[in-house]
Scaffold this active site. Structure first.
Site, PDB file in Angstrom:
ATOM      1  N   ASP A  25      29.989  15.638   2.331  1.00  0.00           N
ATOM      2  CA  ASP A  25      31.378  15.900   1.993  1.00  0.00           C
ATOM      3  C   ASP A  25      31.722  17.304   2.541  1.00  0.00           C
ATOM      4  OD1 ASP A  25      33.829  15.781   0.340  1.00  0.00           O
ATOM      5  OD2 ASP A  25      32.799  17.303  -0.844  1.00  0.00           O
ATOM      6  N   ASP A  37      34.993  19.686   1.408  1.00  0.00           N
ATOM      7  CA  ASP A  37      35.555  20.646   0.441  1.00  0.00           C
ATOM      8  C   ASP A  37      34.668  20.784  -0.789  1.00  0.00           C
ATOM      9  OD1 ASP A  37      38.084  21.404   1.656  1.00  0.00           O
ATOM     10  OD2 ASP A  37      38.693  19.330   1.345  1.00  0.00           O
ATOM     11  N   GLU A  69      41.216  14.083 -11.420  1.00  0.00           N
ATOM     12  CA  GLU A  69      40.095  13.876 -10.489  1.00  0.00           C
ATOM     13  C   GLU A  69      38.751  14.170 -11.159  1.00  0.00           C
ATOM     14  OE1 GLU A  69      39.969  16.547  -7.097  1.00  0.00           O
ATOM     15  OE2 GLU A  69      38.351  15.444  -6.167  1.00  0.00           O
ATOM     16  N   SER A  80      35.200  13.471   4.803  1.00  0.00           N
ATOM     17  CA  SER A  80      36.040  14.304   3.935  1.00  0.00           C
ATOM     18  C   SER A  80      37.395  13.690   3.630  1.00  0.00           C
ATOM     19  CB  SER A  80      36.256  15.657   4.609  1.00  0.00           C
ATOM     20  OG  SER A  80      37.260  16.377   3.939  1.00  0.00           O
ATOM     21  N   ALA A  81      37.781  13.814   2.383  1.00  0.00           N
ATOM     22  CA  ALA A  81      39.132  13.419   1.968  1.00  0.00           C
ATOM     23  C   ALA A  81      40.112  14.574   2.187  1.00  0.00           C
ATOM     24  CB  ALA A  81      39.126  12.999   0.507  1.00  0.00           C
ATOM     25  N   LYS A 122      35.630   6.392  -0.871  1.00  0.00           N
ATOM     26  CA  LYS A 122      34.687   6.660   0.219  1.00  0.00           C
ATOM     27  C   LYS A 122      33.778   5.455   0.481  1.00  0.00           C
ATOM     28  CE  LYS A 122      35.018  11.644   0.431  1.00  0.00           C
ATOM     29  NZ  LYS A 122      34.354  12.949   0.492  1.00  0.00           N
ATOM     30  N   ASP A 124      30.078  16.809  -3.910  1.00  0.00           N
ATOM     31  CA  ASP A 124      30.405  17.560  -5.123  1.00  0.00           C
ATOM     32  C   ASP A 124      31.173  16.720  -6.133  1.00  0.00           C
ATOM     33  OD1 ASP A 124      33.001  17.890  -3.546  1.00  0.00           O
ATOM     34  OD2 ASP A 124      33.495  18.875  -5.437  1.00  0.00           O
TER      35      ASP A 124
HETATM   36  P1  TMP Z   1      36.628  16.475   0.206  1.00  0.00           P
HETATM   37  O1  TMP Z   1      36.457  14.987   0.245  1.00  0.00           O
HETATM   38  O2  TMP Z   1      36.318  17.144   1.514  1.00  0.00           O
HETATM   39  O3  TMP Z   1      35.949  17.135  -0.931  1.00  0.00           O
HETATM   40  O4  TMP Z   1      38.229  16.759   0.018  1.00  0.00           O
HETATM   41  C1  TMP Z   1      38.952  16.357  -1.069  1.00  0.00           C
HETATM   42  C2  TMP Z   1      39.395  17.475  -1.977  1.00  0.00           C
HETATM   43  O5  TMP Z   1      40.715  17.907  -1.626  1.00  0.00           O
HETATM   44  C3  TMP Z   1      39.473  16.982  -3.408  1.00  0.00           C
HETATM   45  O6  TMP Z   1      38.508  17.609  -4.208  1.00  0.00           O
HETATM   46  C4  TMP Z   1      40.862  17.358  -3.870  1.00  0.00           C
HETATM   47  C5  TMP Z   1      41.396  18.283  -2.818  1.00  0.00           C
HETATM   48  N1  TMP Z   1      42.863  18.222  -2.625  1.00  0.00           N
HETATM   49  C6  TMP Z   1      43.588  19.397  -2.717  1.00  0.00           C
HETATM   50  O7  TMP Z   1      43.014  20.456  -2.985  1.00  0.00           O
HETATM   51  N2  TMP Z   1      44.948  19.351  -2.535  1.00  0.00           N
HETATM   52  C7  TMP Z   1      45.620  18.209  -2.233  1.00  0.00           C
HETATM   53  O8  TMP Z   1      46.863  18.221  -2.052  1.00  0.00           O
HETATM   54  C8  TMP Z   1      44.865  16.992  -2.140  1.00  0.00           C
HETATM   55  C9  TMP Z   1      45.564  15.705  -1.818  1.00  0.00           C
HETATM   56  C10 TMP Z   1      43.486  17.050  -2.325  1.00  0.00           C
HETATM   57 MG    MG Z   2      34.478  17.733  -2.183  1.00  0.00          MG
END
Ligand code: TMP
Ligand code: MG
Length: 301
Positions: free
Chosen positions: A50, A52, A97, A165-166, A214, A239
């Site tokens: 992942d 973030d 979340e 990554s989301a 995912k 995470d």
């Molecule tokens: P990741 O899959 O790389 O961890 O990314 C997703 C993260 O992005 C998730 O923990 C929530 C965050 N996020 C924000 O901080 N702001 C936003 O507007 C959105 C849609 C997600």
């Molecule tokens: Mg993350």
């Protein structure tokens, strides 16, 4: 003091697994898996991670480190009104979340709502492609301590790194590029911005990836994993509990070691994380444990 043989071997193999940040449900299982990884060597390994709050830090000096979305949200590209709307979304949906009391099924519609609304707000802000590099430069984003060793070690040993990554693909690529570690062994799957002919943001490409879909995303990328026929030992880094599904597209997997950063709501989520992840890293802002495991696997026998 009674010390089991496994504790003893554990200390000997990867001493970092005894750091105070490390929590393990089944130490013998981890030791056995490490042994298989070590026997197979680096040529049999792939890493699925992942981005973030897994490759980036959760906090620095008590202040939250921005996610890909936050990098844009907090930047000069966004109007005061837009900033307020995006902040309201974060304050509404982030607690959902990470809510330990809700099931993934219960969270799903809220995640789709969050990403959809956030992306619509970003489109309304008329963001230019040419501004992305500068905005990342001006942000407070930070990769975890030890990131340079992590990326360099994977590249040097020819270990494929799949970043799933989301967040926002354009932003995370830029973060890695500016850190000087965007090596050729990296594949990124994420939400990519869609710019029109004038370089203006008009939407996002492909199917939306959010924290809890995912599994579907992993299956859609099975073609990538098919090419990695030899790399049947998987290290998964995440995470969120949604990240546990990131390796679902790997068909011929032999062993998997799931390492999870537990950043927030630590006491309430510990049980669920210990059930899903083999190794749980609590309030650990470094990649030291991961690096030590990679070094152990890659060391000459
Ligand atoms: P990741 O899959 O790389 O961890 O990314 C997703 C993260 O992005 C998730 O923990 C929530 C965050 N996020 C924000 O901080 N702001 C936003 O507007 C959105 C849609 C997600
Ligand atoms: Mg993350």
């Amino acid at each position: 003091m009674a010390i089991t043989i496994w504790q003893h071997l554990g200390k000997y193999k990867v001493p970092e697994l005894h750091n105070v940040s490390v929590h393990i449900r089944d130490r013998k299982k981890v030791e056995d898996t490490l042994e298989c990884f070590r026997k197979g060597g680096p040529n049999r390994v792939q890493v699925i991670s992942d981005f973030d709050m897994t490759l980036t830090r959760f906090a620095y000096n008590g202040t939250r480190v921005p996610t890909c979305h936050n990098i844009i949200d907090n930047s000069r590209l966004i109007s005061e009104d837009g900033k307020k709307k995006l902040k309201d979304l974060l304050n509404t949906y982030y607690p959902i979340e990470i809510d330990p009391a809700l099931t993934v099924e219960e969270k799903l519609p809220f995640m789709v709502e969050w990403w959809t609304k956030a992306h619509n707000f970003l489109v309304a802000e008329k963001i230019q492609k040419s501004q992305i590099t500068q905005v990342v430069k001006e942000s407070n984003v930070m990769l975890r301590e030890g990131f340079d060793v992590f990326f360099r070690q994977l590249h040097k040993n020819g270990i494929p790194l799949f970043i799933f990554s989301a967040g926002i693909g354009d932003i995370l690529e830029e973060v890695i590029r500016q850190a000087g570690v965007f090596y050729s062994n990296i594949t990124v799957v994420s939400n990519y911005m869609d710019f029109d002919g004038n370089g203006l943001l008009q939407g996002f490409k492909g199917d939306l990836i959010h924290t809890y879909n995912k599994h579907e995303g992993a299956l859609k990328n099975s073609g990538h994993f098919e090419k990695l026929n030899d790399q049947r030992n998987v290290i998964l880094l995440g995470d969120s509990l949604g990240d546990l599904q990131m390796a679902d597209g790997v068909e011929n997997m032999e062993n998997i070691l799931k390492i999870g950063y537990l950043n927030d709501k630590v006491d309430k989520l510990r049980g669920q994380y210990l059930k899903g992840y083999d190794i749980v890293l609590e309030k650990d802002e470094t990649l030291n444990v991961v690096n030590a495991i990679l070094q152990y696997i890659s060391a000459q026998n």
